[in-house]
Design a protein around this motif. Structure first.
Motif, mmCIF file in Angstrom:
data_model
loop_
_atom_site.group_PDB
_atom_site.id
_atom_site.type_symbol
_atom_site.label_atom_id
_atom_site.label_comp_id
_atom_site.label_asym_id
_atom_site.label_seq_id
_atom_site.Cartn_x
_atom_site.Cartn_y
_atom_site.Cartn_z
ATOM 1 N N TYR A 109 5.636 -16.169 -15.048
ATOM 2 C CA TYR A 109 4.942 -17.274 -15.713
ATOM 3 C C TYR A 109 3.643 -16.799 -16.366
ATOM 4 C CZ TYR A 109 8.003 -20.838 -13.638
ATOM 5 O OH TYR A 109 9.068 -21.620 -13.297
ATOM 6 N N GLY A 110 3.088 -15.734 -15.841
ATOM 7 C CA GLY A 110 1.858 -15.178 -16.396
ATOM 8 C C GLY A 110 0.600 -15.961 -16.094
ATOM 9 N N THR A 111 0.661 -16.831 -15.084
ATOM 10 C CA THR A 111 -0.454 -17.748 -14.848
ATOM 11 C C THR A 111 -1.595 -17.168 -14.021
ATOM 12 O OG1 THR A 111 0.894 -18.539 -13.021
ATOM 13 C CG2 THR A 111 0.872 -19.867 -15.038
ATOM 14 N N THR A 112 -1.266 -16.270 -13.136
ATOM 15 C CA THR A 112 -2.291 -15.674 -12.263
ATOM 16 C C THR A 112 -1.698 -14.416 -11.638
ATOM 17 O OG1 THR A 112 -3.826 -16.102 -10.408
ATOM 18 C CG2 THR A 112 -1.625 -17.036 -10.214
ATOM 19 N N MET A 113 -2.526 -13.593 -11.056
ATOM 20 C CA MET A 113 -2.021 -12.423 -10.335
ATOM 21 C C MET A 113 -2.889 -12.185 -9.109
ATOM 22 S SD MET A 113 -0.994 -9.691 -13.349
ATOM 23 C CE MET A 113 -0.568 -8.316 -12.267
ATOM 24 N N VAL A 114 -2.198 -12.018 -7.988
ATOM 25 C CA VAL A 114 -2.901 -11.711 -6.740
ATOM 26 C C VAL A 114 -2.023 -10.727 -5.978
ATOM 27 C CG1 VAL A 114 -1.945 -13.793 -5.671
ATOM 28 C CG2 VAL A 114 -3.930 -12.729 -4.644
ATOM 29 N N SER A 115 -2.628 -9.880 -5.196
ATOM 30 C CA SER A 115 -1.892 -8.804 -4.550
ATOM 31 C C SER A 115 -1.333 -9.229 -3.194
ATOM 32 C CB SER A 115 -2.834 -7.618 -4.377
ATOM 33 O OG SER A 115 -2.111 -6.490 -3.994
ATOM 34 N N TYR A 116 -0.314 -8.523 -2.766
ATOM 35 C CA TYR A 116 0.212 -8.724 -1.415
ATOM 36 C C TYR A 116 0.585 -7.372 -0.853
ATOM 37 C CZ TYR A 116 4.897 -7.577 -3.005
ATOM 38 O OH TYR A 116 5.975 -6.888 -3.497
ATOM 39 N N GLN A 117 0.715 -7.278 0.426
ATOM 40 C CA GLN A 117 1.203 -6.065 1.078
ATOM 41 C C GLN A 117 1.487 -6.344 2.535
ATOM 42 O OE1 GLN A 117 -2.395 -5.866 -0.025
ATOM 43 N NE2 GLN A 117 -2.244 -7.286 1.679
ATOM 44 N N PRO A 118 2.310 -5.476 3.161
ATOM 45 C CA PRO A 118 2.399 -5.524 4.625
ATOM 46 C C PRO A 118 1.263 -4.673 5.195
ATOM 47 C CG PRO A 118 3.894 -3.851 3.803
ATOM 48 C CD PRO A 118 3.169 -4.415 2.600
ATOM 49 N N LEU A 119 0.987 -4.794 6.456
ATOM 50 C CA LEU A 119 0.004 -3.897 7.080
ATOM 51 C C LEU A 119 0.343 -3.792 8.553
ATOM 52 C CD1 LEU A 119 -2.657 -2.262 6.355
ATOM 53 C CD2 LEU A 119 -3.877 -4.163 7.415
ATOM 54 N N GLY A 120 0.606 -2.573 8.998
ATOM 55 C CA GLY A 120 0.998 -2.371 10.392
ATOM 56 C C GLY A 120 2.225 -3.220 10.692
ATOM 57 N N ASP A 121 2.141 -4.044 11.743
ATOM 58 C CA ASP A 121 3.305 -4.861 12.092
ATOM 59 C C ASP A 121 3.265 -6.228 11.419
ATOM 60 O OD1 ASP A 121 1.194 -5.861 13.448
ATOM 61 O OD2 ASP A 121 2.119 -5.793 15.441
ATOM 62 N N LYS A 122 2.338 -6.406 10.506
ATOM 63 C CA LYS A 122 2.238 -7.692 9.807
ATOM 64 C C LYS A 122 3.041 -7.629 8.515
ATOM 65 C CE LYS A 122 -2.158 -9.199 11.682
ATOM 66 N NZ LYS A 122 -2.368 -8.220 12.779
ATOM 67 N N VAL A 123 3.943 -8.581 8.368
ATOM 68 C CA VAL A 123 4.770 -8.571 7.149
ATOM 69 C C VAL A 123 3.951 -9.045 5.948
ATOM 70 C CG1 VAL A 123 6.912 -8.918 8.452
ATOM 71 C CG2 VAL A 123 5.681 -10.913 7.527
ATOM 72 N N ASN A 124 4.533 -8.846 4.760
ATOM 73 C CA ASN A 124 3.848 -9.137 3.498
ATOM 74 C C ASN A 124 2.963 -10.386 3.535
ATOM 75 O OD1 ASN A 124 4.756 -7.055 1.772
ATOM 76 N ND2 ASN A 124 6.788 -8.022 1.659
ATOM 77 N N PHE A 125 1.695 -10.184 3.250
ATOM 78 C CA PHE A 125 0.788 -11.327 3.128
ATOM 79 C C PHE A 125 -0.025 -11.170 1.847
ATOM 80 C CE2 PHE A 125 -1.155 -8.089 5.876
ATOM 81 C CZ PHE A 125 -2.381 -7.863 5.281
ATOM 82 N N PHE A 126 -0.571 -12.267 1.393
ATOM 83 C CA PHE A 126 -1.424 -12.212 0.211
ATOM 84 C C PHE A 126 -2.800 -11.683 0.583
ATOM 85 C CE2 PHE A 126 1.523 -15.518 -1.434
ATOM 86 C CZ PHE A 126 1.901 -14.847 -2.588
ATOM 87 N N ARG A 127 -3.298 -10.778 -0.244
ATOM 88 C CA ARG A 127 -4.697 -10.370 -0.126
ATOM 89 C C ARG A 127 -5.410 -10.852 -1.379
ATOM 90 N NH1 ARG A 127 -6.870 -4.778 -2.109
ATOM 91 N NH2 ARG A 127 -6.102 -5.845 -3.970
ATOM 92 N N MET A 128 -6.149 -11.918 -1.201
ATOM 93 C CA MET A 128 -6.927 -12.441 -2.302
ATOM 94 C C MET A 128 -8.265 -11.717 -2.307
ATOM 95 S SD MET A 128 -7.143 -14.642 -4.678
ATOM 96 C CE MET A 128 -8.452 -15.467 -5.569
ATOM 97 N N VAL A 129 -8.692 -11.228 -3.460
ATOM 98 C CA VAL A 129 -10.039 -10.646 -3.582
ATOM 99 C C VAL A 129 -10.712 -11.229 -4.815
ATOM 100 C CG1 VAL A 129 -9.873 -8.433 -2.391
ATOM 101 C CG2 VAL A 129 -8.979 -8.635 -4.716
ATOM 102 N N ILE A 130 -11.999 -11.392 -4.729
ATOM 103 C CA ILE A 130 -12.734 -11.970 -5.855
ATOM 104 C C ILE A 130 -13.871 -11.034 -6.243
ATOM 105 C CG2 ILE A 130 -14.022 -13.975 -6.699
ATOM 106 C CD1 ILE A 130 -12.563 -15.450 -4.222
ATOM 107 N N SER A 131 -13.711 -10.394 -7.389
ATOM 108 C CA SER A 131 -14.807 -9.575 -7.918
ATOM 109 C C SER A 131 -15.077 -9.966 -9.361
ATOM 110 C CB SER A 131 -14.447 -8.088 -7.832
ATOM 111 O OG SER A 131 -13.283 -7.802 -8.590
ATOM 112 N N ASN A 132 -14.350 -10.952 -9.840
ATOM 113 C CA ASN A 132 -14.442 -11.358 -11.235
ATOM 114 C C ASN A 132 -15.503 -12.446 -11.404
ATOM 115 O OD1 ASN A 132 -14.021 -12.171 -13.848
ATOM 116 N ND2 ASN A 132 -11.784 -12.161 -13.692
ATOM 117 N N PRO A 133 -16.573 -12.138 -12.106
ATOM 118 C CA PRO A 133 -17.644 -13.124 -12.277
ATOM 119 C C PRO A 133 -17.185 -14.351 -13.066
ATOM 120 C CG PRO A 133 -18.367 -10.924 -12.960
ATOM 121 C CD PRO A 133 -16.888 -10.862 -12.756
#
Lengths: 513, 513
Positions: free
Chosen positions: A468-492
């Motif tokens: 859709y091209g509406t937004t982009m946010v990252s996800y990943q697994p970590l250790g025994d945690k399955v894929n979750f969203f990692r939202m980060v905000i550095s955009n002023p």
């Protein structure tokens, strides 16, 4: 007799029958007008792109699969030239498919946003087209690097901003420098004799640290097995007692601990390792303390948040990427080193064709020999000009606002139906990690099937976001945690409404899963 | 309820009483007009600078000593912001003291000139402001890197352009990659276990090779003592018989030869090592053959000159810096590797937050994990767009012209009174190395006093060149040869008259010495 300067060059006027080629541009004779008009055309295309980047009615991305993109346009390189008209078209096409990394709803990486003064500075840097190795060919930039690094060291807390440093091509290389210098400090003979001549070294970093610590160890001939991963608490912070235990264990095995790489702002959780406790341990065992503040270093600009890096002033070296939290255009990464002169001794090779000792100016400004690189891109000017334009207080306001937005997001979803936080408590940085639980999973028991279904949720939502091209946010697994969203905000450019939009969009795209 | 998007941001219109700050630029509400006007002001400053760069009546450099430059202007970073007017002034001042590296009489480095299409491409790259690690965030650039590297490998002579590669931050890093990969190919366990687990390695390169080979060896834990310098002939080419002798010697000592780094275009003499003979030796002893063509690689674009790299197609890896002989803006360096997949195995760390395996597109385009860097600047677009604009034939014409100018210079001074060539014969690249002998030394006997006086000639002339700002050319000692001028021509703006000018200028500035 030689022909005149002008007769030696293809003449721009002569070909003004219509079709223009790059040979009509400067240095072509009478190429000024064609050049100005070509560059202005490019700038017009870019200005349009920049303005659109900030427009919420524009897509973040016009996504195409690689094979589609390869077929949609002819990208090949040929023997014959294209016209300047075609070159402009190439630029338009390239931008059409580019990700709008300055878009207020682009949250995909730690580096987001598009700073206008930074952009201007980068354009100037391109026009100046020089290299950082000597004062001879980069007088202003060398001085600005000196001024800027000193200021950054002041903010780290080293008295008078004393010390050393360099702008390097990214945080991974900055971290590698730290490892290289730490090794050299302990065993200077390694430079000539290699690892064969010194004891088996070990480095320590947390299990949540950036992969570049291992990458550096592999490259430097230390080996990834010699990077010992220290356990983290549930918030992703290194556990100091585990660090001490592993140091003792390594020493018992006869290994030599030479580096602790603490993280100030981990990539996924945004966690700050307890730097004071780590500094105490490093002091006790005489180990080089490095702080990877690639992501978290920016918080030093904020009176409200800099306490999170308390203890950083005791580090021997610090990585700090202004291209992340401070929004400087890519790339801009600094390695700061407390001991002056060490980088130079570690890396210098005295190339006589660059670092002539009989030059007519103060040679202490020829700083190139402390780098691993020979030629080095001018990365400092963007940061310097932005700092002039914002002042420290401007960076502070920008950073405080991003952290406030992260807290807003956290407060909004922590108790919201359909969300689970990956770790409890208010985020320390702008990283907000969460699972979106589609309605179909909400009443399921917490078993393997649920896990395996939950694992697929974030990738599908992400793929839909891109399509859709509406937004982009990252996800990943970590250790025994399955894929979750990692939202980060550095955009002023991001606002509360963009955070609201993100939540709505995740729910819209994920409700049927 | 949250405030509206616009109310959340400082408003540009509100402050239109006169003074503008960076907070009035986008993403500020209604910041479009202020932004367009600010960026256009910057562009006007840059266009003026660019046009002046090509103007022979302009100085190459307005030289100031470091302490003068520090005093002449306030470069410090403060808490409070500067106005946009002041930011423009900062830019003007920075450019006032910059070296005009595009000036037709700037001959100081291997990278000279300012290509207009390259500049445009770099400006676009800045506006796109992304990172090379994944297709996800750099779709077009990742594809263009693929297309361009394949084309470069074709020109090296690898069938179908097969193989691997990367754009890296400079030739030194490209050479370090080659060393890293060669070591991994022979002893893959080094990645985990480090140098402690493998035999003592040795690398070979000529005594005229670039210092980055030693720098790489120091960094990678191999040690500079393990870089064996092979003797060169009087033209600066590696002597193959000496290479073979030293390989045998090393093997007898129990060391493991793992890399020969041949040079195609040495930094000072512009010499091309005999690649075919070196390839034979590498094959015989099963050693990785690297060709450092940072400087000479560009000759592959020329049907007339590419024979100088005959044998390069037998290399395992090649460094080639389009930012040197091809005039691409800094930085643009490629490492090409014949075996596909090796870089990936050598460097990958599988960071799950970047290289998710459950993405919705073909993951073979996520090339970031083969790099030592994590974030990586987009260096390819400049080269790609210039290639489109010139075609291969345009690069060829540009390069042939530089070589023709070097020959012109050589012919002009080889028998001229007051000149001595550092080596005999026509230069193979554009490097022309010579001593200028001032009248007072011409009749002196060739003894130590003459040597010690001659040693001071080039530095004084160079200092005067910079003070007058008329031209810049490099000098250095080499081995037992005292300071001599190394003229190099990579600037497409240079003409025969500029070469004439250089000669006149050296004589004008040196006749009283």
């Amino acid at each position: 007799a030689q022909p005149s300067v002008c007769a030696e060059r293809p003449c721009s006027i002569a070909s003004e029958k219509g079709i223009k080629l790059s040979t009509n541009l400067l240095p072509a004779c009478n190429g000024e007008i064609t050049t100005m008009s070509f560059l202005q055309d490019i700038v017009d295309i870019l200005l349009q792109y920049v303005v659109k980047s900030f427009d919420r009615t524009t897509k973040v991305i016009d996504f195409h699969y690689p094979n589609e993109l390869l077929q949609e346009y002819n990208w090949e390189l040929a023997d014959q030239p294209q016209t300047l008209e075609e070159i402009l078209l190439n630029c338009r096409t390239t931008l059409k498919y580019a990700i709008k990394t300055g878009h207020p709803r682009y949250f995909n990486q730690l580096s987001t946003g598009l700073d206008m003064v930074g952009l201007a500075a980068d354009w100037l840097t391109s026009a100046a087209n020089t290299n950082m190795f000597t004062y001879e060919i980069a007088p202003v930039f060398v001085l600005l690097e000196y001024v800027t690094l000193r200021k950054m060291r002041e903010m780290v807390g080293w008295p008078g901003g004393c010390g050393d440093g360099i702008f390097s091509p990214g945080g991974a290389i900055s971290n590698m420098y730290a490892m290289l210098i730490a090794r050299f400090k302990m065993f200077p003979e390694v430079k000539e004799k290699g690892m064969a001549a010194i004891p088996r070294l070990v480095a320590f970093t947390s299990e949540h640290s950036h992969f570049s610590v291992k990458k550096g160890a592999a490259a430097l001939g230390i080996g990834t097995d010699s990077v010992i991963l220290i356990r983290c608490d549930e918030r992703g912070k290194m556990i100091p007692s585990d660090l001490e235990r592993r140091i003792l264990e390594a020493k018992q095995k006869g290994f030599v601990p030479f580096l602790v790489s603490a993280t100030a702002g981990t990539t996924v959780y945004g966690a700050f390792d307890p730097l004071i406790a780590i500094a105490d341990i490093c002091k006790k065992y005489k180990i080089w303390m490095h702080v990877d503040g690639a992501w978290g270093g920016g918080l030093l600009m904020s009176r409200k948040h800099k306490w999170k890096l308390n203890g950083v002033e005791r580090a021997n070296s610090v990585t700090w990427n202004p291209h992340k939290m401070m929004g400087v255009p890519l790339q801009c990464s600094a390695l700061l080193v407390r001991e002056e002169g060490l980088m130079q001794s570690c890396n210098q090779m005295h190339a006589s064709y660059l670092f002539q000792q009989d030059k007519h100016y103060d040679l202490s400004y020829d700083t190139g020999d402390k780098a691993l690189q020979c030629g080095r891109h001018v990365d400092v000017f963007k940061l310097w000009l932005m700092w002039r334009a914002k002042g420290t207080t401007g960076f502070e306001a920008q950073i405080d606002k991003c952290l406030e937005l992260a807290e807003y997001l956290y407060n909004k979803i922590k108790n919201r139906e359909g969300y689970e936080m990956v770790f409890d408590g208010k985020p320390q940085h702008t990283n907000v990690c969460f699972w979106y639980i589609p309605p179909s999973l909400r009443s399921m028991e917490d078993n393997e099937e649920r896990m395996s279904r939950l694992m697929k949720v974030a990738p599908v939502i992400k793929a839909r976001m891109m399509e859709y091209g509406t937004t982009m946010v990252s996800y990943q697994p970590l250790g025994d945690k399955v894929n979750f969203f990692r939202m980060v905000i550095s955009n002023p450019a991001a606002t509360h409404q963009d955070i609201d939009f993100l939540i709505d969009e995740i729910e819209r795209l994920g409700q049927d899963l």
